[in-house]
Design a protein around this motif. Sequence first.
Motif, short mmCIF file in Angstrom:
data_model
loop_
_atom_site.label_atom_id
_atom_site.label_comp_id
_atom_site.label_asym_id
_atom_site.label_seq_id
_atom_site.Cartn_x
_atom_site.Cartn_y
_atom_site.Cartn_z
N PHE A 324 0.82 -1.27 -0.21
CA PHE A 324 -0.24 -0.28 0.48
C PHE A 324 0.43 0.80 0.19
CE2 PHE A 324 -2.17 3.61 2.12
CZ PHE A 324 -3.36 3.23 1.28
N LEU A 325 0.24 2.76 -0.60
CA LEU A 325 0.83 3.66 -0.92
C LEU A 325 0.42 4.78 -0.81
CD1 LEU A 325 2.53 1.43 -3.66
CD2 LEU A 325 4.37 2.98 -3.32
N ALA A 326 0.92 5.94 -0.69
CA ALA A 326 0.09 6.93 -0.63
C ALA A 326 1.10 8.30 -0.27
CB ALA A 326 -1.51 7.69 0.90
N VAL A 327 0.60 9.29 -0.85
CA VAL A 327 1.46 10.41 -0.96
C VAL A 327 0.41 11.32 -1.55
CG1 VAL A 327 1.83 11.08 -3.71
CG2 VAL A 327 3.94 11.31 -1.97
N GLY A 328 0.81 12.96 -1.13
CA GLY A 328 0.31 14.37 -1.28
C GLY A 328 0.81 15.15 -2.39
N ASP A 329 -0.69 15.23 -2.96
CA ASP A 329 -0.21 16.29 -3.66
C ASP A 329 0.20 17.35 -3.69
OD1 ASP A 329 -1.97 18.21 -2.75
OD2 ASP A 329 -3.50 18.52 -4.24
N TYR A 330 1.41 17.72 -2.08
CA TYR A 330 2.73 18.85 -2.50
C TYR A 330 3.82 17.60 -1.44
CZ TYR A 330 0.03 20.99 1.65
OH TYR A 330 -0.82 20.95 2.81
N ASP A 331 3.51 16.88 -1.73
CA ASP A 331 4.74 15.89 -0.36
C ASP A 331 6.16 17.50 -1.02
OD1 ASP A 331 6.73 14.25 0.52
OD2 ASP A 331 3.82 13.06 0.64
N LEU A 332 7.28 16.22 -0.67
CA LEU A 332 8.64 16.65 -0.73
C LEU A 332 9.06 17.26 -2.32
CD1 LEU A 332 10.74 15.36 2.02
CD2 LEU A 332 9.01 17.46 2.14
N LEU A 333 9.67 17.69 -1.97
CA LEU A 333 10.68 18.34 -3.67
C LEU A 333 12.15 18.63 -2.74
CD1 LEU A 333 10.85 18.08 -6.40
CD2 LEU A 333 9.69 20.64 -6.66
N ASN A 334 13.01 18.19 -3.82
CA ASN A 334 14.64 18.31 -3.58
C ASN A 334 14.43 19.69 -1.61
OD1 ASN A 334 15.03 18.17 -5.73
ND2 ASN A 334 14.59 20.07 -6.41
N PRO A 335 14.12 18.52 -0.68
CA PRO A 335 14.51 19.50 0.72
C PRO A 335 15.67 19.93 1.27
CG PRO A 335 13.82 17.12 0.74
CD PRO A 335 13.99 17.08 -0.65
N ASN A 336 17.00 19.20 0.56
CA ASN A 336 17.99 19.62 0.99
C ASN A 336 19.06 20.00 -0.36
OD1 ASN A 336 19.13 17.07 -0.05
ND2 ASN A 336 18.92 15.79 1.60
N VAL A 337 20.61 19.89 0.05
CA VAL A 337 21.16 20.46 -1.36
C VAL A 337 22.00 20.08 -1.71
CG1 VAL A 337 22.58 22.14 0.68
CG2 VAL A 337 23.36 19.45 -0.06
N MET A 338 20.86 18.70 -1.89
CA MET A 338 21.03 18.05 -2.89
C MET A 338 19.79 17.98 -4.68
SD MET A 338 21.37 13.95 -1.11
CE MET A 338 22.72 13.48 -2.08
N SER A 371 -2.53 17.62 0.11
CA SER A 371 -2.07 16.85 1.37
C SER A 371 -0.25 17.64 1.18
CB SER A 371 -1.98 15.40 1.36
OG SER A 371 -1.71 15.45 2.90
N GLY A 372 0.31 17.75 2.48
CA GLY A 372 1.72 17.72 2.59
C GLY A 372 2.41 15.99 2.53
N HIS A 373 3.15 16.14 2.84
CA HIS A 373 4.39 15.23 3.61
C HIS A 373 4.51 14.56 4.53
CE1 HIS A 373 8.44 12.61 3.09
NE2 HIS A 373 8.29 12.65 4.58
N GLY A 374 3.59 13.86 4.88
CA GLY A 374 3.36 12.80 5.98
C GLY A 374 1.56 12.62 5.75
N ILE A 375 1.28 13.51 4.70
CA ILE A 375 -0.63 13.28 4.31
C ILE A 375 -0.64 12.76 6.12
CG2 ILE A 375 0.28 12.62 2.14
CD1 ILE A 375 -0.51 9.75 2.52
N GLY A 376 -0.78 13.42 7.36
CA GLY A 376 -1.46 13.86 8.17
C GLY A 376 -2.95 14.26 7.72
N ASN A 377 -3.24 14.63 7.63
CA ASN A 377 -5.11 15.15 7.34
C ASN A 377 -5.52 14.40 6.56
OD1 ASN A 377 -3.78 15.77 4.87
ND2 ASN A 377 -5.47 17.53 4.03
#
Length: 398
Positions: A324-338, A371-377
């Motif tokens: 099972f997988l789930a992700v948010g429509d504004y989940d993470l994108l390039n959150p660090n220096v990489m 929903s963002g990272h972790g999709i808590g809502n």
Amino acid sequence: QKRVSARSSLFLQLSYSKLINFLIQNMNLMKSTTVFALGTIFVLQISYAKGPKPPVRAFDAPGAPTFIRLDKEAQVNPPVDTVGNYLIGPVYKAAPERKAHKNVPKGKVSQFNIDSKTTKLLNPGIARKEFGKVDPKNFKTLIVETHEIDYSRKITVYIPAQYKAGSVAPFMVCHDGPKGKPNQTFSNILDNLIAQERIPPIVVIQIANGGGDAQGHQRGKEYDTMSGVFAEYIETEVLPRVEKNCAVKLTKDPDARAVMGSSSGGSAALIMAWYRTDLYHRVLTTSGTFVNQQWPFDPKTPGGAWDFHDKIIPNTQKKPIRLFLAVGDYDLLNPNVMRDNMHDWVEANHRMAKVLKAKGYDYQYLFCQNSGHGIGNAKTQFLPHAIEWVWHGYQKKK
């Protein structure tokens, strides 16, 4: 804004327990702060006065998988007996299973600690003082200065009221378990699902991480390493202690074992089942970190968990894993220096869905709007469904 910017870098170095205290004491420094904790799944969403949130991705953007739309219906989850890709949200309704009910038998929750100095594996741990820098000789990894640490992890065990002493129990491992008192909501969900016979009477083992996050910290070493080491750690260090301390017997049947997690805990769940399919067949992930976060660099899997959808799953014979997988429509994108084109959580999960479908896996993928990272809502609505889906089709062996 200057005060917020100065303090924001400190968040990367704080443990979750310290971070919660920091937030409580410094709420006036944030534009908005939301902390959501549910049993094993810790979700932290912080919006600073400076720095935009990740972009919202359209469900029908080029390259996205085709979704069955449930967004036209109010607050609906997919059927439990189906596979495929589903669009949910943007409005969510808390699942009724989150509440305790008078006539539902209540499971028992107990906790104990494991000191790293008493284990053979993952002893000692690691930590860093500063986030790493991109390796000029290899843009796929970081140069990180680490030091050894001793650490303690809390184990939280839920035993259903229906468990019969001496019997062998199916169970589920949950990453990022609580470091303090357990959240009763998670136990309520389990109580209700078991009482309604939607899942078997499972023992649930919530395992706190070893501290920190990502490259150079113990949590990153445990969760992002592409190997069976953490599964072996749980098998040899955690499960025997659970049986001893909680007076339960745990099954050896991989089809009667599940593992779940969020973010890097999600990628860790699949890593455990993939590299030790003899131990686990059922996997539940939310905002899975199927990106390049493995450290130290391993030339066998140079893209870390990104390699799952890029090479490993497409080029490997289908395994008996239900995912099972789930992700948010504004989940993470390039959150660090990489900047290696392997740090897009939405793209990574989209690619996972496509390769799983191509290989004929039993999978269900939710794309969660608003929903963002972790999709808590979104999880407040679908988590009971996800647990039921993961266990769907389970039959106790005679």
